[in-house]
Enzyme design. Structure first.
Site, PDB file in Angstrom:
ATOM      1  N   MET A   1      -7.327  -5.105  16.174  1.00 28.97           N
ATOM      2  CA  MET A   1      -8.792  -5.076  16.285  1.00 28.97           C
ATOM      3  C   MET A   1      -9.390  -6.334  16.920  1.00 28.97           C
ATOM      4  O   MET A   1     -10.472  -6.285  17.479  1.00 28.97           O
ATOM      5  CB  MET A   1      -9.426  -4.887  14.910  1.00 28.97           C
TER       6      MET A   1
ATOM      7  N   CYS B   1     -12.286   1.460  16.487  1.00 32.41           N
ATOM      8  CA  CYS B   1     -11.130   0.597  16.213  1.00 32.41           C
ATOM      9  C   CYS B   1     -10.146   0.448  17.371  1.00 32.41           C
ATOM     10  O   CYS B   1      -9.427  -0.534  17.399  1.00 32.41           O
ATOM     11  CB  CYS B   1     -10.406   1.026  14.944  1.00 32.41           C
ATOM     12  N   MET B   2     -10.068   1.387  18.296  1.00 37.70           N
ATOM     13  CA  MET B   2      -9.064   1.188  19.347  1.00 37.70           C
ATOM     14  C   MET B   2      -9.489   1.667  20.733  1.00 37.70           C
ATOM     15  O   MET B   2      -8.664   1.749  21.633  1.00 37.70           O
ATOM     16  CB  MET B   2      -7.706   1.790  18.971  1.00 37.70           C
TER      17      MET B   2
ATOM     18  N   GLY C   1      -4.939   1.032  13.499  1.00 35.20           N
ATOM     19  CA  GLY C   1      -5.166   0.858  12.076  1.00 35.20           C
ATOM     20  C   GLY C   1      -5.066   2.139  11.278  1.00 35.20           C
ATOM     21  O   GLY C   1      -4.939   2.103  10.062  1.00 35.20           O
ATOM     22  N   GLN C   2      -5.141   3.277  11.944  1.00 32.00           N
ATOM     23  CA  GLN C   2      -5.165   4.552  11.231  1.00 32.00           C
ATOM     24  C   GLN C   2      -3.910   5.364  11.541  1.00 32.00           C
ATOM     25  O   GLN C   2      -3.321   5.231  12.621  1.00 32.00           O
ATOM     26  CB  GLN C   2      -6.394   5.347  11.634  1.00 32.00           C
TER      27      GLN C   2
ATOM     28  N   LYS D   1       0.840  -1.211   0.000  1.00 30.87           N
ATOM     29  CA  LYS D   1       0.000   0.000   0.000  1.00 30.87           C
ATOM     30  C   LYS D   1       0.872   1.257   0.000  1.00 30.87           C
ATOM     31  O   LYS D   1       0.606   2.212  -0.728  1.00 30.87           O
ATOM     32  CB  LYS D   1      -0.949  -0.005   1.206  1.00 30.87           C
TER      33      LYS D   1
END
Lengths: 802, 88
Positions: free
Chosen positions: A344, A168-169, A381-382, A84
């Site tokens: 996650m 998500c967290m 994740g971000q 990515k």
């Protein structure tokens, strides 16, 4: 040498530098700045995608990104990228960028001017400030999130700001708070270079954090002996590299952690000295449990965990008792260095706070804590879930720097710093994400008091669980208004009443904060297309529009605009006018203001200029006697953390027991809210894939990534498929109590769920699995459980299509 | 034609390692660089980013290969779609 030879040489130099790791080779990699040979200007930026925080060098020629190079000076990725990151330079160039504001009229989105758009938003807010909410994400830059927080908390006097990081967290946050009294990992990615054992608790770093995983794998290539333990609910690419794979029934990871702790105590292999000197024990209260819980003594704690024998854990989790013993033996060996990582799988869990706390507890109890390579770390994740959402505080209960709305002294301090009258910041904590969207989806007379949501840099139309009830329903109600700022059309923009085109990544200045407390900075490198504009500018412009319309609370105590900024000569800069927005560095002004908040919870940040020079710095960052700024790798550890006095070894200085101790928790195993039964006999797990990032807004517009993984699918076990008459590539209907989805079957695919389980990735907007998922959430973190619900599957009816 | 620089984390066993190096050395799209500590530098020139990526994926799939890590990507010769579609 022609241009291609030159590019070939650059590519080989970069690869060689990464291979040899030599300083000389790294120096020969193209330096930042302009290259006269090919007209490319190189500058540094963190990657736009995940929370790893890899640094790239971005090559720009004639206003367009033409090349991407892994940054050899970046400590995170050490000159490497994943697939990515390799394609990140193509992310801005999808064919359908949003380039003009669009307003829904008679059911159609039609172009309007920015001036009109700002008026529409200001009118909605003025009509009902308390019914307005701002919903952002861990992709907000730090200055954007800070502007959003100040706008809502100081400007509107509400706390109606949330971010998708809640999805998500949030359970990682509550795990850290419950254990250490303060958020974010104490250790860092350096553990990957030093640990003897890496334990993955329900995550798949081979696909989700490939650069970090390669740091660990790379050591095997060099001949080092390392052990990988994969604890999961389905076989993944990570499993392929594992020495031990512990497959557990969904939701039962708490029992595994309890089983390890019980054995450490029973065998006497826990670290008695560390525990006696640095730990205390906690359990949830029997009635109305809180995040603080109640103190219990070691004997009481020991008695509670003792019932989780290996045999009982096997019964609950399906993991053989011998594997539980083996895991406990690893933790019982203090000659090893053990690093645990999770993401996650542990967070999107109705017992998310419990399992996070228990894994910290396993490390504390065993003394595998605070040495390089020896500790627990959550991954995000971000790119700025930590830097923006958790540190700036873009959540309903937070104020900047980890301070709390609930504490009068924290509100008062924020009011002083923002120069707003005492009492401006509301003491009412607003609705968390799931509750915010629930209220948005209810009529006003049924408790639906949120009537306007402004979404920036996220896609809740695709990512909210149980999406029919928690997103779509709002579109059927009169009086609800959805504003969406984004770069590409999404399910959320398509449902919006007003769409605002945004600048992305290096089309604007920015700062991110990654999963290891590393704050990163970059400068704008290219122009955004059409009328797309910075999200931060959008917030400032709406605030100014309210100010101009006489909205009193957009003034500070001196009557000045809340976001008043001056140039070096003391003249006000009209940053709300986009033509003047870059007259000064707005990011720097906002960051320097925000930095003042960072000392309360010992999350000290350096001046903006330090981040311009560095490839990120891990907080707390403190100034040394020689005037340089020093980052911190390991918190609470003497010699590493500047706030731990000499001679103390370890000091948990934000301890909830106020005695400098970390808390080892007991949480009992509790069953999940929904389990497979005769009607819905399968578990459904959702997640991500290597090629696509989250809801696919960017990566589905990068042709090589889209070609590599063109659509979502359902993974199922071959025995289940055979029993149900499903063949490879058949269309399968997945149905829960909330909705259904028709999707293509992949048997023996990349991931391999056990019998009775299926897996669907959520990146594909055409195949919205969140119509099926469950909205139940953890009682402390309020994070929903996307990882398990009960479904039934069958071949899709004739005529169905994806 | 896009140019990619990458690092291959080679297999631990000498036979598998040799198989990877041999396979890459026979591919005209691949230029081999230095090998050190189980890591091999390569440069790939393929007609498109997609083809280059497929090549890297095939290397990744070889027995014992730990990972293929891209480090450099010049796509200035490749023109992704630039014409905007209708917005909504």
């Amino acid at each position: 040498m022609d241009r291609r030879d030159f590019l070939r040489q650059m590519a080989m130099t970069a690869a060689s530098a990464a291979v040899t790791g030599s300083v000389e080779a790294q120096r020969s990699v193209v330096p930042l700045g302009s290259s006269p040979r090919d007209g490319v200007t190189w500058n540094k930026a963190p990657c736009r995608f995940c929370g790893t925080g890899c640094h790239v060098q971005v090559g720009v020629r004639q206003g367009r990104i033409v090349a991407i190079q892994a940054d050899p000076q970046a400590e995170v990725n050490k000159g490497h990228l994943c697939v990515k990151g390799y394609h990140v330079g193509l992310a801005p160039y999808g064919p359908d960028r949003l380039t003009r504001p669009l307003l829904r009229r008679n059911g159609e989105l039609v172009p309007i001017s920015w001036d009109q758009a700002l008026d529409v938003i200001a009118e909605r807010i003025q009509r009902n400030p308390a019914g307005f909410a701002l919903y952002g994400s861990g992709q907000w830059t730090i200055p954007e999130g800070y502007a959003g927080t100040k706008f809502v908390k100081a400007g509107l006097g509400t706390n109606n700001i949330e971010a998708n990081a809640r999805l998500c967290m949030a359970s990682a946050v509550t795990g850290f708070l419950a254990t250490y009294g303060v958020d974010e990992p104490a250790s860092c990615f350096d553990d990957l270079d030093r640990c003897d054992v890496m334990i993955c608790w329900g995550n798949n770093p081979a696909e989700m954090h490939p650069v970090l995983f390669s740091r660990f794998l790379d050591r095997r290539s060099r001949g080092e002996r390392t052990t990988l333990v994969d604890i999961g609910t389905r076989r993944t690419r990570t499993t392929g590299f594992a020495d031990h794979y512990l497959e557990f029934k969904p939701h039962t990871d708490t029992a595994i952690a309890l089983g390890v702790m019980a054995l450490l105590v029973r065998e006497g292999t826990y670290d008695r000295r560390f525990v006696e000197n640095h730990c205390a024990f906690r359990a949830p209260q029997a009635d109305s449990p809180t995040l603080q819980g109640e103190a219990i003594d070691f004997e009481a704690w020991k008695a509670r965990v003792a019932e989780y024998t290996p045999e009982r854990v096997q019964e609950i989790s399906g993991v053989p008792a011998r594997e539980i013993r083996r895991l406990a033996e690893l933790f019982g060996n203090r000659d090893l260095r053990i690093a645990s990582f999770w993401c996650m799988g542990m967070n999107q869990h109705t017992a998310g706070t419990a399992i996070n706390s228990l894994v910290h507890g396993v490390h504390l109890l065993s003394g595998h804590w605070g040495r390089e390579g020896d500790g627990p770390s959550s991954l995000t994740g971000q790119p700025s879930a930590c830097g923006t959402v958790r540190e700036v505080g873009t959540l309903v209960h937070l104020l900047p720097g980890g301070t709390l709305v609930a504490k009068p002294e924290h509100r008062a301090a924020a009011e002083r710093r923002w120069n707003v009258p005492a009492g401006r910041i509301s003491d009412r904590i607003g609705p968390h994400t799931v509750e915010m969207f629930r209220r948005f989806c209810l009529p006003a007379d049924q408790g639906g008091d949120i009537d306007t949501i402004w979404v920036q840099v996220t896609n809740p139309g695709q990512t909210m669980p149980n999406a029919t009830e928690y997103f779509d329903r709002s579109r059927e109600l009169e009086g609800k208004f959805l504003i969406v700022s984004d770069v590409y059309p999404t399910l959320t923009t398509r449902a919006a009443d007003l769409v605002l085109p945004s600048a992305m990544w290096v089309e604007k200045n920015g700062m991110f904060g990654n999963s290891e407390r590393r704050t990163q900075q970059w400068f704008k490198m290219i122009e955004p297309p059409g009328e797309a504009r910075d999200d931060c500018w959008q917030i400032l412009a709406v605030a100014r529009r309210l100010f101009d319309r006489g909205f009193e609370t957009m003034r500070d105590a001196d009557g000045k605009f809340l976001f008043h900024m001056e140039d070096e000569r003391g003249r006000e800069v009209p940053t709300w006018d986009f033509r003047r927005y870059y007259d000064i560095n707005v990011d720097e002004r906002l960051f320097e203001e925000y930095r003042g908040f960072s000392t309360t919870k010992h999350k000290n940040l350096a001046p903006y200029g330090e981040y311009v020079r560095a490839r990120g710095l891990r907080w707390p960052v403190v100034e040394t006697d020689d005037g340089t700024w020093r980052e911190t790798r390991y918190r609470f550890v003497e010699g590493e953390d500047p706030f731990v006095p000499q001679g103390d070894g370890f000091q948990f200085y934000h301890s909830t027991s106020e005695d400098d101790r970390a808390q080892i928790w007991f949480h009992p195993y509790t069953p999940p809210p929904e389990v497979p039964d005769e009607e819905y006999p399968f578990w459904l797990c959702t997640g991500r894939v290597l090629e696509h990032w989250h809801s696919g807004t960017m990566t589905m517009r990068i042709p090589p990534l889209r070609r590599a993984m063109p659509q979502a699918y359902v993974e199922l076990h071959r025995d289940d498929a055979r029993r149900l008459g499903i063949a490879q590539g058949d269309l399968v209907r997945i149905e829960s109590r909330r909705g259904h989805l028709d999707i293509t079957a992949w048997i023996d695919g990349r991931g391999q769920p056990p019998r009775g389980s299926v897996f669907v990735p959520f990146f594909d907007e055409r195949l919205r699995i969140n119509l099926v998922t469950l909205h139940e959430y953890d009682p402390f973190s309020k994070q929903p459980d996307y990882k398990k619900c009960a479904v039934r599957i069958r071949r899709a009816p004739r005529g169905a299509s994806t | 034609m896009p140019i990619t620089g990458a690092v291959v984390l080679l297999p631990a066993t000498p036979q598998e390692r040799q198989a990877v190096v041999t396979r890459l050395s026979r591919d005209s799209r691949v230029l081999l660089g230095p090998e050190m500590g189980g890591r091999l530098a390569i440069v790939v020139e393929a007609p498109s980013t997609h083809e280059g990526q497929e090549l890297l994926k095939s290397v990744q799939a070889m027995t014992g290969v730990g990972a293929v890590l891209p480090v450099f990507h010049d796509f200035s010769d490749e023109h992704p779609e630039v014409e905007p579609r209708s917005e909504e």
